[in-house]
Design a protein around this motif. Structure first.
Motif, PDB file in Angstrom:
ATOM      1  N   GLN A   1     -26.621  -3.043  -9.087  1.00  0.00           N
ATOM      2  CA  GLN A   1     -25.541  -3.438  -8.187  1.00  0.00           C
ATOM      3  C   GLN A   1     -25.492  -2.491  -6.978  1.00  0.00           C
ATOM      4  O   GLN A   1     -25.846  -1.324  -7.104  1.00  0.00           O
ATOM      5  N   PRO A   2     -25.060  -3.005  -5.819  1.00  0.00           N
ATOM      6  CA  PRO A   2     -24.633  -4.375  -5.555  1.00  0.00           C
ATOM      7  C   PRO A   2     -25.816  -5.303  -5.259  1.00  0.00           C
ATOM      8  O   PRO A   2     -26.807  -4.886  -4.656  1.00  0.00           O
ATOM      9  N   LYS A   3     -25.682  -6.547  -5.661  1.00  0.00           N
ATOM     10  CA  LYS A   3     -26.757  -7.518  -5.471  1.00  0.00           C
ATOM     11  C   LYS A   3     -27.076  -7.715  -3.992  1.00  0.00           C
ATOM     12  O   LYS A   3     -28.230  -7.939  -3.619  1.00  0.00           O
ATOM     13  N   SER A   4     -26.052  -7.634  -3.149  1.00  0.00           N
ATOM     14  CA  SER A   4     -26.282  -7.873  -1.722  1.00  0.00           C
ATOM     15  C   SER A   4     -27.210  -6.840  -1.108  1.00  0.00           C
ATOM     16  O   SER A   4     -27.856  -7.106  -0.090  1.00  0.00           O
TER      17      SER A   4
ATOM     18  N   TYR B   1     -20.519   4.628  -1.827  1.00  0.00           N
ATOM     19  CA  TYR B   1     -20.672   3.953  -0.531  1.00  0.00           C
ATOM     20  C   TYR B   1     -20.482   2.447  -0.688  1.00  0.00           C
ATOM     21  O   TYR B   1     -21.019   1.852  -1.624  1.00  0.00           O
ATOM     22  N   PRO B   2     -19.755   1.789   0.221  1.00  0.00           N
ATOM     23  CA  PRO B   2     -19.472   0.355   0.078  1.00  0.00           C
ATOM     24  C   PRO B   2     -20.642  -0.536   0.490  1.00  0.00           C
ATOM     25  O   PRO B   2     -20.539  -1.359   1.407  1.00  0.00           O
ATOM     26  N   ALA B   3     -21.758  -0.387  -0.200  1.00  0.00           N
ATOM     27  CA  ALA B   3     -22.959  -1.150   0.156  1.00  0.00           C
ATOM     28  C   ALA B   3     -22.801  -2.639  -0.095  1.00  0.00           C
ATOM     29  O   ALA B   3     -23.603  -3.432   0.404  1.00  0.00           O
ATOM     30  N   VAL B   4     -21.777  -3.027  -0.841  1.00  0.00           N
ATOM     31  CA  VAL B   4     -21.515  -4.449  -1.067  1.00  0.00           C
ATOM     32  C   VAL B   4     -21.192  -5.161   0.249  1.00  0.00           C
ATOM     33  O   VAL B   4     -21.321  -6.390   0.339  1.00  0.00           O
ATOM     34  N   TRP B   5     -20.802  -4.419   1.271  1.00  0.00           N
ATOM     35  CA  TRP B   5     -20.523  -5.019   2.568  1.00  0.00           C
ATOM     36  C   TRP B   5     -21.807  -5.368   3.336  1.00  0.00           C
ATOM     37  O   TRP B   5     -21.742  -6.050   4.356  1.00  0.00           O
ATOM     38  N   GLU B   6     -22.909  -4.871   2.886  1.00  0.00           N
ATOM     39  CA  GLU B   6     -24.171  -5.174   3.572  1.00  0.00           C
ATOM     40  C   GLU B   6     -24.750  -6.493   3.041  1.00  0.00           C
ATOM     41  O   GLU B   6     -24.506  -6.863   1.893  1.00  0.00           O
ATOM     42  N   PRO B   7     -25.570  -7.166   3.891  1.00  0.00           N
ATOM     43  CA  PRO B   7     -25.970  -6.788   5.252  1.00  0.00           C
ATOM     44  C   PRO B   7     -25.001  -7.305   6.310  1.00  0.00           C
ATOM     45  O   PRO B   7     -24.254  -8.258   6.078  1.00  0.00           O
ATOM     46  N   GLY B   8     -25.078  -6.688   7.486  1.00  0.00           N
ATOM     47  CA  GLY B   8     -24.436  -7.243   8.660  1.00  0.00           C
ATOM     48  C   GLY B   8     -25.306  -8.345   9.242  1.00  0.00           C
ATOM     49  O   GLY B   8     -26.498  -8.444   8.960  1.00  0.00           O
ATOM     50  N   GLY B   9     -24.726  -9.166  10.082  1.00  0.00           N
ATOM     51  CA  GLY B   9     -25.412 -10.361  10.547  1.00  0.00           C
ATOM     52  C   GLY B   9     -26.610 -10.141  11.430  1.00  0.00           C
ATOM     53  O   GLY B   9     -27.456 -11.040  11.568  1.00  0.00           O
ATOM     54  N   GLU B  10     -26.721  -8.959  12.072  1.00  0.00           N
ATOM     55  CA  GLU B  10     -27.880  -8.695  12.921  1.00  0.00           C
ATOM     56  C   GLU B  10     -28.517  -7.347  12.602  1.00  0.00           C
ATOM     57  O   GLU B  10     -29.199  -6.757  13.427  1.00  0.00           O
TER      58      GLU B  10
END
Length: 352
Positions: free
Chosen positions: A259-262, A213-222
């Protein structure tokens, strides 16, 4: 909340009292209010309390529902709260049979089939779950009063989800995984096998084949949910432990290595007076509860268990410091997220 000690993420009666005072102030506060209201005719222009005699406070319908859940949860955990009688009076007033019948009638009106779908639906079933499992005479009455609205929403789950071909993976209210998670808890608690079977089938159909899963794209802004973690939290309920552990490591294969750190570092909130940006405090709280929940299903010697436990504590400490910010933008709902987190076990040997 400055009362919380850095190394103690449990809940004591003093803290419970503080949270109860926030909810009591909120559930009877009609304005400001953000209604999710479809007007079918001129006469539908009504005040929030007229439209929703049970759940009119706390800025919006779903926040009012989980504010009531929080009061029930706190009184179950701490029956000698100073606010105990005030809580009972508020629940007795708002959860009157005639009020709930009006709420159920509202949901059944034309053009309202998507009202609060599925976030508000899920919190209403969580309130029902909490009342059902409480050995208290008044609670049994409130549960019975709530049943007409529960029946409507369970019916909507059964009608809607077979038609929803694809899951909604957003980090806000319509998130499919969250809507199914609390509904599964309800179905298991009350023994609704039809609802349980549907949720299991839909969950496996939507999420069972997810890998990397592309969790590196998280978080979204809201965001106030992590789409990745809330999905995993759901699947931990649907699958047996052995199956879930295999699925989870396919789903987030880099988690063992931190990982991912985000995903593992708390989101930064720059303005707690902004009603969307403050969502990120809720994200940190919901991440923390998902991490706790998932970690408890993983094997004791699984490196991911330690990663999740440590990250969950960091997220919790960060977010709990800001639950009672004094600004209504966050204060009307964050306390419920905090209580859900604080009233679940922080760690124990895996056993699910």
């Amino acid at each position: 909340m400055s009362e919380f000690k850095a190394d103690d993420l449990s809940l004591n009666q003093s803290e419970a009292s503080h949270f109860a005072s926030l909810a009591l102030k909120c559930i009877s506060k009609e304005y400001p209010n953000k209604p999710e209201h479809v007007l079918n005719e001129r006469n539908d222009v009504q005040s929030p309390k007229t439209l929703h005699p049970a759940f009119y406070g706390c800025y919006d319908w779903h926040s009012s529902v989980h504010g009531h859940w929080m009061l029930v949860r706190l009184l179950k955990l701490f029956p000698n709260l100073p606010e105990a009688q005030q809580i009972r009076n508020a629940l007795a007033t708002n959860l009157k049979a005639e009020n709930i019948l009006a709420e159920a009638a509202y949901v059944k009106q034309p053009n309202r089939q998507s009202f609060e779908r599925t976030y508000g639906w899920a919190w209403l079933l969580k309130l029902a779950t909490e009342l059902y499992s409480w050995d208290d005479p008044e609670a049994k009455g409130w549960f019975q009063n709530l049943q007409p609205l529960v029946d409507v929403l369970v019916s909507q789950y059964l009608v809607f989800f077979p038609k929803q071909t694809y899951p909604i993976r957003t980090g806000v209210h319509p998130n499919t995984a969250f809507g199914l998670t609390f509904a599964m808890d309800y179905a298991k608690q009350v023994g609704d096998e039809k609802l349980k079977a549907l949720i299991s089938e839909r969950s496996r159909t939507y999420f069972g084949s997810d890998i990397d899963y592309p969790a590196v794209w998280e978080p979204g802004g809201e965001d106030f949910f992590s789409p990745a973690l809330i999905e995993a939290d759901l699947m931990s309920r649907v699958m047996k432990p052995g199956e879930f552990r295999q699925w989870f490591h396919r789903f987030l294969p880099q988690l063992n290595a931190g990982q991912p750190k985000s995903l593992l570092q708390p989101a930064v909130v720059t303005d707690r007076t902004d009603p969307k940006l403050v969502h990120l405090d809720g994200l940190n709280l919901s991440r923390a509860w998902c991490m706790r929940s998932i970690a408890m299903v993983l094997a004791d010697d699984d490196p991911a268990r330690k990663v999740l436990a440590e990250s969950g504590r960091v997220h919790a400490r960060d977010a709990l410091a800001h639950v009672a910010s004094g600004d209504y933008a966050g204060e009307h709902w964050l306390a419920s997220f905090a209580i859900y987190l604080l009233s679940m076990p922080e760690s124990q040997s895996s056993k699910r």
